[in-house]
Design a protein around this motif. Structure first.
Motif, PDB file in Angstrom:
ATOM      1  N   CYS A  45       0.848  -1.205   0.000  1.00  0.00           N
ATOM      2  CA  CYS A  45       0.000   0.000   0.000  1.00  0.00           C
ATOM      3  C   CYS A  45       0.880   1.250   0.000  1.00  0.00           C
ATOM      4  O   CYS A  45       1.692   1.432   0.905  1.00  0.00           O
ATOM      5  CB  CYS A  45      -0.931  -0.002   1.214  1.00  0.00           C
ATOM      6  N   PHE A  47       0.155   4.218   0.748  1.00  0.00           N
ATOM      7  CA  PHE A  47      -0.174   5.198   1.787  1.00  0.00           C
ATOM      8  C   PHE A  47       0.128   4.682   3.200  1.00  0.00           C
ATOM      9  O   PHE A  47       0.007   5.410   4.173  1.00  0.00           O
ATOM     10  CB  PHE A  47      -1.656   5.610   1.711  1.00  0.00           C
ATOM     11  N   CYS A  48       0.505   3.411   3.340  1.00  0.00           N
ATOM     12  CA  CYS A  48       0.858   2.873   4.655  1.00  0.00           C
ATOM     13  C   CYS A  48       2.245   3.385   5.049  1.00  0.00           C
ATOM     14  O   CYS A  48       3.058   3.705   4.177  1.00  0.00           O
ATOM     15  CB  CYS A  48       0.859   1.345   4.616  1.00  0.00           C
ATOM     16  N   HIS A 114      -4.133   0.955   8.003  1.00  0.00           N
ATOM     17  CA  HIS A 114      -4.785   0.590   6.741  1.00  0.00           C
ATOM     18  C   HIS A 114      -6.248   0.195   6.972  1.00  0.00           C
ATOM     19  O   HIS A 114      -7.090   0.346   6.095  1.00  0.00           O
ATOM     20  CB  HIS A 114      -4.012  -0.590   6.124  1.00  0.00           C
ATOM     21  N   HIS A 165      -6.658   2.188   1.546  1.00  0.00           N
ATOM     22  CA  HIS A 165      -6.149   2.987   2.666  1.00  0.00           C
ATOM     23  C   HIS A 165      -7.007   4.248   2.875  1.00  0.00           C
ATOM     24  O   HIS A 165      -7.316   4.938   1.916  1.00  0.00           O
ATOM     25  CB  HIS A 165      -4.694   3.385   2.406  1.00  0.00           C
TER      26      HIS A 165
HETATM   27 ZN    ZN Z   1      -2.401   1.290   3.578  1.00  0.00          ZN
END
Ligand code: ZN
Ligand code: ZN
Length: 337
Positions: A45, A47-48, A114, A165
């Motif tokens: 991911c 955005f993690c 998440h 996310h």
């Molecule tokens: Zn994420």
């Protein structure tokens, strides 16, 4: 018997068809797992935490006491609109008019986790997100000549989200979209007739009527609008007249965080984490509408599909009564409350 209802703020008619009325359970989202049951972290991911290198050019970062980011914003890697050096001048003849690279598109990552969403977050965490929306909106509107700026959130695939996310988006436009212009025009017409602000009046009317109200706090009213197009749609409107979300006071954002969290939690637990779109409908800080426009947040669960009638007419058939939606969400006992 079905009836047609008029939405005074959008000048749209909606068909309310109670004979098609379904129980709240019939609207339950079938997705599995729901947001809270996912993995809390995914390596793949962007955005993690750990994926920050994939999102360069960070524009905002709020950290906790341990200096770990909790909310951050950055330019969208696949922007709908991009900022260029030379911008803002339309080119081409009347029938082939174009604007090149004029606009901004940012993403707000709303949490390190998440597997969370505003409905499951604490009020303090939701407040961080609201502060990020407000701060970035203000900075962008000061820095660039934007006609319109929209903050929105797509939750779930059928609301148009391609990433799990928790995140929201801010798009700044060099033009005023026609649906926004129409809303401004309608509010202006109402104001010009000496009737005051359409939304202030609507808040007064809904407060008096009560049957569609979900949350009535000191400064905000959350309700299912009288003629909303989709089941379980909710508007959150500030009681203080203001045309611009980004100009909200810190204390107002704190209170709004509580109201928004509660509304989204009622949808999450009442309808099993439905996909939804959230839109902050606001005028720009210096823009038109100071006296006659009034900002609000619209939450629109994606529970029904557009069919031939909707596409052919632009009108919606609503298979549940707004008053019944409000009663169901209001009476729901939230876990841990
Ligand atoms: Zn994420
Ligand atoms: Zn107002």
């Amino acid at each position: 018997m079905s009836e047609m209802r008029y939405n005074v703020a959008t000048r749209d008619w909606v068909v309310v068809a109670p004979e098609r009325a379904r129980r709240p359970e019939d609207f339950h989202a079938s997705k599995s797992p729901v947001t809270g049951d996912r993995l809390s972290h995914r390596e793949d991911c962007p955005f993690c935490p750990g994926g920050e290198v994939n999102t360069p050019g960070e524009t905002l970062r709020f950290c906790d006491d341990q200096e770990q980011w909790q909310v951050r914003s950055f330019p969208n890697r696949f922007p709908a609109l991009t900022a260029e050096e030379k911008e803002g001048t339309p080119i081409g003849s009347l029938f082939q008019r174009r604007l090149v690279g004029s606009g901004v598109h940012e993403v707000v990552a709303e949490s390190r986790l998440h597997n969370t969403t505003l409905a499951l977050q604490s009020e303090a965490e939701v407040e961080w997100v609201l502060r990020a929306w407000s701060q970035r909106s203000l900075e962008l509107s000061h820095k660039r000549e934007l006609e319109h700026l929209v903050v929105f959130k797509n939750h779930g695939a059928s609301a148009g989200s391609s990433l799990e996310h928790p995140h929201s988006q801010i798009i700044g436009l060099p033009v005023l979209p026609s649906s926004v212009r129409r809303r401004f025009d309608d509010a202006f017409r109402f104001f010009q007739k000496g009737k005051g602000c359409l939304f202030c009046e609507m808040v007064r009317s809904e407060t008096e009527e009560r049957s569609r109200v979900l949350v009535d706090s000191y400064g905000f009213l959350a309700f299912v609008p009288f003629a909303s197009e989709c089941p379980y749609s909710v508007w959150i409107v500030p009681k203080r007249h203001s045309h611009c979300f980004a100009l909200s006071e810190a204390t107002e954002l704190r209170e709004l965080a509580g109201v928004l969290q509660q509304v989204l939690a009622r949808l999450y637990f009442g309808l099993r984490d439905p996909d939804y779109n959230l839109i902050v409908r606001s005028a720009n800080p210096p823009g038109p509408g100071k006296h006659f426009f009034h900002w609000y947040i619209a939450v629109v669960p994606r529970l029904t599909k557009l069919a031939g009638f909707e596409l052919g007419t632009g009108m919606f058939i609503r298979p549940s009564l707004p008053e019944a939606d409000a009663e169901y969400l209001r009476q729901l006992v939230l876990p841990g409350k």
